[in-house]
Write a protein that holds these residues in place. Structure first.
Motif, PDB file in Angstrom:
ATOM      1  N   UNK A  39       0.826  -1.327   0.065  1.00  0.00           N
ATOM      2  CA  UNK A  39       0.116   0.001  -0.128  1.00  0.00           C
ATOM      3  C   UNK A  39       0.766   1.348  -0.055  1.00  0.00           C
ATOM      4  N   UNK A  40       1.615   1.441  -1.159  1.00  0.00           N
ATOM      5  CA  UNK A  40       2.522   2.593  -1.193  1.00  0.00           C
ATOM      6  C   UNK A  40       2.000   3.659  -1.942  1.00  0.00           C
ATOM      7  N   UNK A  41       2.140   4.864  -1.529  1.00  0.00           N
ATOM      8  CA  UNK A  41       1.269   5.996  -2.238  1.00  0.00           C
ATOM      9  C   UNK A  41       2.500   6.204  -3.257  1.00  0.00           C
ATOM     10  N   UNK A  42       1.915   6.767  -4.392  1.00  0.00           N
ATOM     11  CA  UNK A  42       2.909   7.211  -5.407  1.00  0.00           C
ATOM     12  C   UNK A  42       2.717   8.744  -5.472  1.00  0.00           C
ATOM     13  N   UNK A  43       3.856   9.673  -5.434  1.00  0.00           N
ATOM     14  CA  UNK A  43       3.853  11.119  -5.599  1.00  0.00           C
ATOM     15  C   UNK A  43       4.429  11.474  -7.227  1.00  0.00           C
ATOM     16  N   UNK A  44       3.480  12.293  -7.613  1.00  0.00           N
ATOM     17  CA  UNK A  44       4.008  12.916  -9.057  1.00  0.00           C
ATOM     18  C   UNK A  44       4.315  14.386  -8.851  1.00  0.00           C
ATOM     19  N   UNK A  45       5.211  14.871  -9.471  1.00  0.00           N
ATOM     20  CA  UNK A  45       5.427  16.417  -9.636  1.00  0.00           C
ATOM     21  C   UNK A  45       4.595  17.216 -10.361  1.00  0.00           C
ATOM     22  N   UNK A  46       3.764  18.194 -10.051  1.00  0.00           N
ATOM     23  CA  UNK A  46       3.201  19.029 -10.949  1.00  0.00           C
ATOM     24  C   UNK A  46       3.660  20.365 -11.281  1.00  0.00           C
ATOM     25  N   UNK A  47       3.867  20.881 -12.407  1.00  0.00           N
ATOM     26  CA  UNK A  47       4.267  21.986 -12.710  1.00  0.00           C
ATOM     27  C   UNK A  47       2.872  23.052 -12.615  1.00  0.00           C
ATOM     28  N   UNK A  48       3.221  24.088 -11.998  1.00  0.00           N
ATOM     29  CA  UNK A  48       1.980  25.265 -12.344  1.00  0.00           C
ATOM     30  C   UNK A  48       1.410  25.262 -13.363  1.00  0.00           C
ATOM     31  N   UNK A  49       2.354  25.161 -14.364  1.00  0.00           N
ATOM     32  CA  UNK A  49       1.808  25.250 -15.926  1.00  0.00           C
ATOM     33  C   UNK A  49       0.766  24.165 -15.942  1.00  0.00           C
ATOM     34  N   UNK A  50       0.685  23.205 -15.406  1.00  0.00           N
ATOM     35  CA  UNK A  50      -0.169  22.068 -15.633  1.00  0.00           C
ATOM     36  C   UNK A  50      -1.542  22.430 -15.160  1.00  0.00           C
ATOM     37  N   UNK A  51      -1.388  23.472 -14.266  1.00  0.00           N
ATOM     38  CA  UNK A  51      -2.879  23.888 -13.748  1.00  0.00           C
ATOM     39  C   UNK A  51      -3.479  24.920 -14.316  1.00  0.00           C
ATOM     40  N   UNK A  52      -3.092  25.190 -15.365  1.00  0.00           N
ATOM     41  CA  UNK A  52      -3.678  26.317 -16.299  1.00  0.00           C
ATOM     42  C   UNK A  52      -4.960  26.089 -16.894  1.00  0.00           C
ATOM     43  N   UNK A  53      -5.380  24.759 -16.807  1.00  0.00           N
ATOM     44  CA  UNK A  53      -6.614  24.544 -17.508  1.00  0.00           C
ATOM     45  C   UNK A  53      -7.307  23.170 -16.631  1.00  0.00           C
ATOM     46  N   UNK A  54      -8.931  23.459 -16.739  1.00  0.00           N
ATOM     47  CA  UNK A  54      -9.503  22.458 -15.795  1.00  0.00           C
ATOM     48  C   UNK A  54      -9.427  20.975 -16.686  1.00  0.00           C
ATOM     49  N   UNK A  55      -9.051  21.146 -17.876  1.00  0.00           N
ATOM     50  CA  UNK A  55      -9.053  19.621 -18.688  1.00  0.00           C
ATOM     51  C   UNK A  55      -8.031  18.756 -17.725  1.00  0.00           C
ATOM     52  N   UNK A  56      -7.103  19.505 -17.365  1.00  0.00           N
ATOM     53  CA  UNK A  56      -5.913  18.651 -16.565  1.00  0.00           C
ATOM     54  C   UNK A  56      -6.672  18.119 -15.486  1.00  0.00           C
ATOM     55  N   UNK A  57      -7.485  18.700 -14.799  1.00  0.00           N
ATOM     56  CA  UNK A  57      -8.318  17.948 -13.636  1.00  0.00           C
ATOM     57  C   UNK A  57      -9.049  16.756 -14.048  1.00  0.00           C
ATOM     58  N   UNK A  71      -0.350  11.529  -4.883  1.00  0.00           N
ATOM     59  CA  UNK A  71       0.102  12.675  -3.905  1.00  0.00           C
ATOM     60  C   UNK A  71       0.627  13.327  -5.244  1.00  0.00           C
ATOM     61  N   UNK A  72       0.180  14.660  -5.240  1.00  0.00           N
ATOM     62  CA  UNK A  72       0.683  15.648  -6.172  1.00  0.00           C
ATOM     63  C   UNK A  72       1.683  16.750  -5.495  1.00  0.00           C
ATOM     64  N   UNK A  73       2.714  16.870  -6.010  1.00  0.00           N
ATOM     65  CA  UNK A  73       3.667  17.814  -5.302  1.00  0.00           C
ATOM     66  C   UNK A  73       3.867  18.642  -6.072  1.00  0.00           C
ATOM     67  N   UNK A  74       3.642  20.108  -5.528  1.00  0.00           N
ATOM     68  CA  UNK A  74       3.346  21.253  -6.298  1.00  0.00           C
ATOM     69  C   UNK A  74       4.293  22.294  -6.041  1.00  0.00           C
ATOM     70  N   UNK A  75       5.089  22.922  -6.872  1.00  0.00           N
ATOM     71  CA  UNK A  75       6.049  24.001  -6.663  1.00  0.00           C
ATOM     72  C   UNK A  75       5.429  25.154  -7.687  1.00  0.00           C
ATOM     73  N   UNK A  76       6.375  26.472  -7.437  1.00  0.00           N
ATOM     74  CA  UNK A  76       5.900  27.523  -8.016  1.00  0.00           C
ATOM     75  C   UNK A  76       7.102  27.805  -9.065  1.00  0.00           C
ATOM     76  N   UNK A  77       7.756  26.561  -9.526  1.00  0.00           N
ATOM     77  CA  UNK A  77       8.763  27.265 -10.275  1.00  0.00           C
ATOM     78  C   UNK A  77       8.498  27.725 -11.623  1.00  0.00           C
TER      79      UNK A  77
END
Ligand code: C2E
Ligand code: CA
Ligand code: CA
Ligand code: CA
Length: 277
Positions: free
Chosen positions: A110-128, A146-152
């Motif tokens: 039961x391991x979670x998996x974390x993925x890095x998300x770019x702010x740019x991915x969050x520009x459109x609701x389609x991504x959701x 798990x979604x790891x978010x930064x503001x790079x």
């Protein structure tokens, strides 16, 4: 706020351990590589500091280029962002991470998996919608992702990113604020977004036991995480002294070379055997 100013001072006064930026790749070569499936997921374990148990793995993308060898994200993520390939890239990374988590679950892990998300991915609701349908198709509970978010990447308008993150939270995905205390993430985000996890940047972790400034920044970050009921993850745990310091401070989770380097998926079983020994 005053606290924000203190963090900004800290993050600039503590020297970054990052090396000079490498040369950036050619955008058209990268585009072809994404289409040809040359990007591969590597993984690094996140472990419970008190029990040593594995809680999950962070996905870190690599580009296995037949002509250039193995390339690291610092050489191509910003190119993907600039030339509009980051959605395609993230969806590929996500797809293979979800497949991996499903295999782990089928094997009773039961391991979670974390993925890095770019702010740019969050520009459109389609991504959701894409995250939701991919998670459903993998038959995984949202809390396993798990979604790891930064503001790079700096978005001009935060309304859509905030809406997507809020909806992900409502749908019970885990949200993590990455590189906390650096220019890439800030206190203002904490008040706006319901994060489950706070990742304390490696520059406040490695060597904090012998450096008063690092230690103060670490303590403040951990205190914030605890007060806001977030899980605290320390990044860049490089040696036994770092580990002992964090355990002493009752930090929740650790990640870094002391525990494991970043592994191709096939190397996880042998790492696990040595870790659990
Ligand atoms: P990050 O998310 O902060 O990932 C942690 C970085 O620290 C990784 O670098 C990892 O290899 C490195 N690291 C792990 N343990 C230690 C340690 O003990 N000491 C030190 N000094 N470093 C350690 P990597 O893999 O080169 O990734 C760099 C950054 O690229 C990541 O930083 C993340 O922001 C970004 N990235 C990686 N994969 C993806 C992805 O699939 N999508 C997006 N958008 N960004 C990604
Ligand atoms: Ca990360
Ligand atoms: Ca980080
Ligand atoms: Ca980083």
């Amino acid at each position: 706020s005053a606290l924000q100013d203190i963090f900004e001072t800290w993050s600039t006064s503590v020297p970054s351990q990052e090396v000079a930026p490498l040369s950036k790749v050619n955008p058209e070569t990268l585009r072809a590589a994404i289409a040809d499936g040359e990007l591969i997921n590597y993984y690094q374990p996140k472990v419970n500091l008190q029990t040593g148990e594995v809680v999950g793995f962070e996905t870190l993308v690599r580009w296995n280029s037949p002509t250039q060898g193995l390339l690291f994200p610092d050489q191509f993520i910003s190119v993907a962002e600039e030339f509009d390939m980051v959605d395609e890239m993230t969806l590929q990374v996500l797809q293979s991470a979800l497949k991996q988590a499903r295999e782990w679950q089928d094997a009773g892990k039961l391991w979670r998996v974390a993925v890095n998300i770019s702010m740019k991915n969050l520009a459109s609701l389609r991504f959701l919608d894409q995250i939701l349908s991919m998670t459903l198709a993998a038959r995984l509970e949202p809390q396993m992702l798990e979604l790891e978010v930064t503001e790079s990447y700096h978005a001009d308008d935060l309304r859509i990113p905030l809406e997507i993150l809020t909806r992900l939270h409502i749908n019970r995905f885990r949200l993590s604020i990455d590189d906390f205390g650096t220019g890439n993430s800030s206190l203002s985000q904490l008040t706006a977004i319901p994060f489950d996890e706070l990742k304390i940047d490696q520059r406040f972790v490695h060597g904090a036991h012998i450096d008063a400034t690092r230690c103060a920044a670490f303590d403040a970050s951990l205190g914030l995480a605890k007060q806001l009921h977030m899980e605290a993850v320390a990044e860049g745990v490089e040696d036994r002294a770092d580990w002992d310091f964090l355990k002493d401070k009752a930090c929740d989770v650790a990640q870094g070379y002391f525990i494991s380097k970043v592994l191709p998926v096939g190397d996880i079983p042998s790492w696990l055997l040595s870790w659990e020994a």
